[in-house]
Each structure stands twice: as C-alpha cells, then as structure tokens.
Write an enzyme that holds these catalytic residues in place. Sequence first.
Site, PDB file in Angstrom:
ATOM      1  CB  CYS A 163      -0.995  -0.222   1.209  1.00 18.12           C
ATOM      2  SG  CYS A 163      -1.794   1.289   1.565  1.00 18.12           S
ATOM      3  CE1 TYR A 416     -25.980   7.643   8.628  1.00 17.16           C
ATOM      4  CE2 TYR A 416     -25.538   5.633   6.961  1.00 17.16           C
ATOM      5  CZ  TYR A 416     -25.335   6.778   8.061  1.00 17.16           C
ATOM      6  OH  TYR A 416     -23.773   6.673   7.754  1.00 17.16           O
ATOM      7  CB  THR A 418     -31.572   3.728   3.459  1.00 18.85           C
ATOM      8  OG1 THR A 418     -30.121   3.315   4.236  1.00 18.85           O
ATOM      9  CG2 THR A 418     -32.583   4.371   4.406  1.00 18.85           C
ATOM     10  CB  THR A 427     -29.008  -3.125   7.118  1.00 25.03           C
ATOM     11  OG1 THR A 427     -29.416  -2.212   8.020  1.00 25.03           O
ATOM     12  CG2 THR A 427     -30.103  -2.331   6.290  1.00 25.03           C
ATOM     13  CD  GLU A 492     -27.001   2.227   0.093  1.00 27.20           C
ATOM     14  OE1 GLU A 492     -27.739   1.252   0.699  1.00 27.20           O
ATOM     15  OE2 GLU A 492     -27.409   2.031  -0.761  1.00 27.20           O
TER      16      GLU A 492
END
Length: 521
Positions: A163, A416, A418, A427, A492
């Site tokens: 990295c 959230y 959603t 979720t 998301e």
Amino acid sequence: MENIQQVVMKKIEAIKPMPPGALSPSAVGSPPNSDLNAILAHLLMLSKRCPFEDVRALSGQLLRAAQDLGVRIPRPLGNGPSRFIPEKEILKVSKVADRTQSIFEDAFSTLGRLDNISVVMGFHPHYLESFLRTQHYLLQMDGPLSLHYRHYIGIMAAARHQCSYLVNLHVNDFLQVGGDPKWLNGLDEAPRKLQPLGELNKILAHRPWLLTKEHIEQLVKAEEHSWSLAELIHAVVLLTHYHSLASFTFGCGIMPEIHSDGGHTFRPPSLSQYCVCDIANGNGHANHHDDPLGNQETCGEVEVLMERMKQLQECRDDEEASQEEMATRFEREKTESMLVVTAEDEESAPSRDISRHFEDPSYGYKEFSRRGEQVPTLRVQDYSWEDHGFSLVNRLYPDVGQMLDEKFQLAYNLTYNTMATHKDVDTSMLRRAIWNYIHCMFGIRYDDYDYGEINQLLDRSFKIYIKTMVCSPEKTTRRMYESFWRQFQHSEKVHVNLLLMEARMQAELLYALRAITRYMT
C-alpha cells in the site's frame, strides 16, 4: 498563509520564468527548483482539500499569481479522492452535513491536512469521528512506543500489502517526528529491536491463526532489545490497524494525496489548456464515470435480497437448527471461503520501494490456501474481544481498549435503515452476515449463528470482493467494486468497506491477544 505567500514570491523572484519548452517530455512531474514545486503542490492541495473556504480561495489566488508570472503550476492527477467514486458525490457530503464539515475542520487543524481516506469516510461522520480519535491516540498521544517507532511500524504494516499510499504518508510523518532516514533503506537498517517484528507483521497480515505464545516469547524474552508487554500491545494494535486500513484504501480506490508523488503533475493537460481557477474549482479534469453503476444495474437486486432476509427471519422464527448442524454449516462455509478466488490477475511483485520494508514477499493467504491446509477453528466462547481481548488491551495500554471497542461497535451497528432507495429496512441480518463471513474466513466461529444464512445473503461477486479486499487487498480492482451491489449507493459500499476493515482488524487482534494471553499464563 501570509508566510506562504511571501515564500512563494521570493522563490519566484529568485528564478527566471520558465520557457514553454523547458520541461522535457520524459519528466514525470516537477520542473527544476523543487522547493518551489513542493510549495506549489501544497497550495494545490489546499485549494482543493482544505475545509476552510478562505484558505481554499487564497491558495487559488496564489497559484494564479504564480502562473501570471510565467511559472508553470501543477494540476491534479485523477478524479478526486477515489478511483471508484465520483468526486462530486464525495465532496457534496461535507456541503450538506454540518457534522462532517466540523470533523473535517478539526482534522485539518490537528494534522495540517485532510487526507483522502478521511474525505471518503466522511459519508459516515459518526464512524469517522471515532476513527480519527483512535488513530490520533495511537500515533500522537502518550503511549509505550516512541513517535518514530509508531510511524515506522505503520510503514511496515502498510508495506506488507504493497500500500504505497499509506507507506508514503507515514514516511513523511516518520521524518517529521525525527525518524532516522537510514531506517527507510530497509528493515535490515532499522534498529535490532524492530527487526524481529517483521515475523509478527507477516503472520498477522496473512495467517494470524498461526500465532503462538512462542512468537510472543521470542519478542518479550529476547536477550537484547526485548519488548515489554505494553510495547508489544501498542505494536500489535498499530500493525492490525494498518493492515486493515490498507484493505479500506484499496477497497475504496483511494488516490494519492494531491501534493504527493502521483497526485499532481506539472505537465500541461493533453486535451486542452485551462486556467488555474479551474483547478481550484474542481473543473480541471473530465469525469468519465459520473455514474459507473448506472448502466449495469441488475433489475430487482435489492428487492431479491430484502425478500431473502424476510424469508430467513421467518425460518428463524419457525425452527432452530441443532448445534451439530450449526457446526457443520460453519465448517462448510469456512472450507468454501478458502476456495473463493481472490483475483483474476497474475501475482504482482511489490516494488523495491515497498518490499524493502518487510521480509518474505511470497508469504500470503493465497499460497497457504493452495496447499489445501485447513484454518483451525477459534470459538468465540473460548476467546472473544468482549470477554478477553478488550480487558487485556485496556490493562496494558489504557483507554485504547475502550476506543477500539467503540470503533468496532460503531462499524457493526451503523445503519440508516435504508437499502438503496428503500427506507425503514432492518439491515442487522445483512451486516451480521458480512461480519461473520469475514471472521469465518479467519476460522472464528460464533456458536449462536447459522452460517447457512451467508450463502443466502452474499452472492459470489460480493464474496470475491470481500475475500480480495480482506486477504489480498492490493488486488482489488474497480471492476470488483462495481460488480457487487450494483443498485446500491456509493455511501453504502463505503459502509461495507468499514465493516470489512473493522472485522478484519478484530480477527487479527483476537489471535494476537490470545497468543499474548497464553504467554502470560
């Protein structure tokens, strides 16, 4: 800013304006006079990333003034903080969220920069706040290890996954806190106390289940240059932090910082000329991927996933599998996870700049899985973060256990309610499946979890992405990022990457802390 302005003007006066052909076509970035170039690159970064509007504006003015005097000014490379996420989606977050903007301002005031990782994490300000607080404590506050040791360990950990973004960041920080430049020539030039940490770094990054109390004993009971348990805990937390942060960096396609190598160029743009105000306003490059997911949406993907979650919940309510069946399902999922292919690409050898910071570059998860070996099972009821690891870290490195626990909980419980365009969705089942799948790949089993749910909720493309990002993050590609959850928002997917990062860190920590506990007892 006034001091910067004075320095820029003095340096410009000290050189003649460069003729248009002064830069050779083969030059990668900077024309002569590197001091001025570094300042101009820093101004470019401020004009794009500084969360304070007045500083952004003044930086743009200084760049325009330099350009008017005949000085070639830099322009950014790439399209924002991420290769995968359109810049306009990332930057609009801080414009509409006061909390995010406030966190950005605090981070900039503390560090003098707002790095691309923080900008992308800005989608989730509650988590970002905890992340920055923990990282700042690990690197800057009182602790067992000296500041330059901390940054060097960060370099070692990030280099293990090639990295370069994190390596470069901490090379600069290492030098700023007085680190010896000779150490950067390679691990064999570092102090003899740090060199044996290379073995721990290697095993933790790729096969943490192989850590034993003998590995700990070799470090703590060394005849010379031994480690105290407090120092070792600090080192282990840093190693696991940067292994997992490397996963996030590759998983989100984080770009080099604008003022760093690879983040800017002094070459004129090939398509058309534009003024420096375009740079300051973010119009300096065309965005060819305004919505990279839009043309590839899989019809009904979200609805299918939601229906599966509903059916699984109904099955839970109707019947409960026996302990024997639960154990069988875990072993099956663990074995299948080893067979998931991490990437299509050929093995890539790390560059010398990266590989000199660690040993045995061929050692990795892929080589291990090809040999058909099994990952041993660690039952959480025998050794868990909550009941064992947390208290050990807090005892030897006060407050850090609490900070890590808060960060784990925030990532795991963040919601959230959603899913894509759907609202009021629970979720928790999906988040638990993702977290437990990662731990399953590391051989960690929760007795109360039905691992049969994982195959119902995580499809093949998602599993490939998860395994690549967690086990071989340097092989993560944009294609992999785009191939899973095509109807979901970028925010998301960043949330998913936070889950993957924290689940990986906790898995590594569990094995390291278990080995330390066994040594102590």
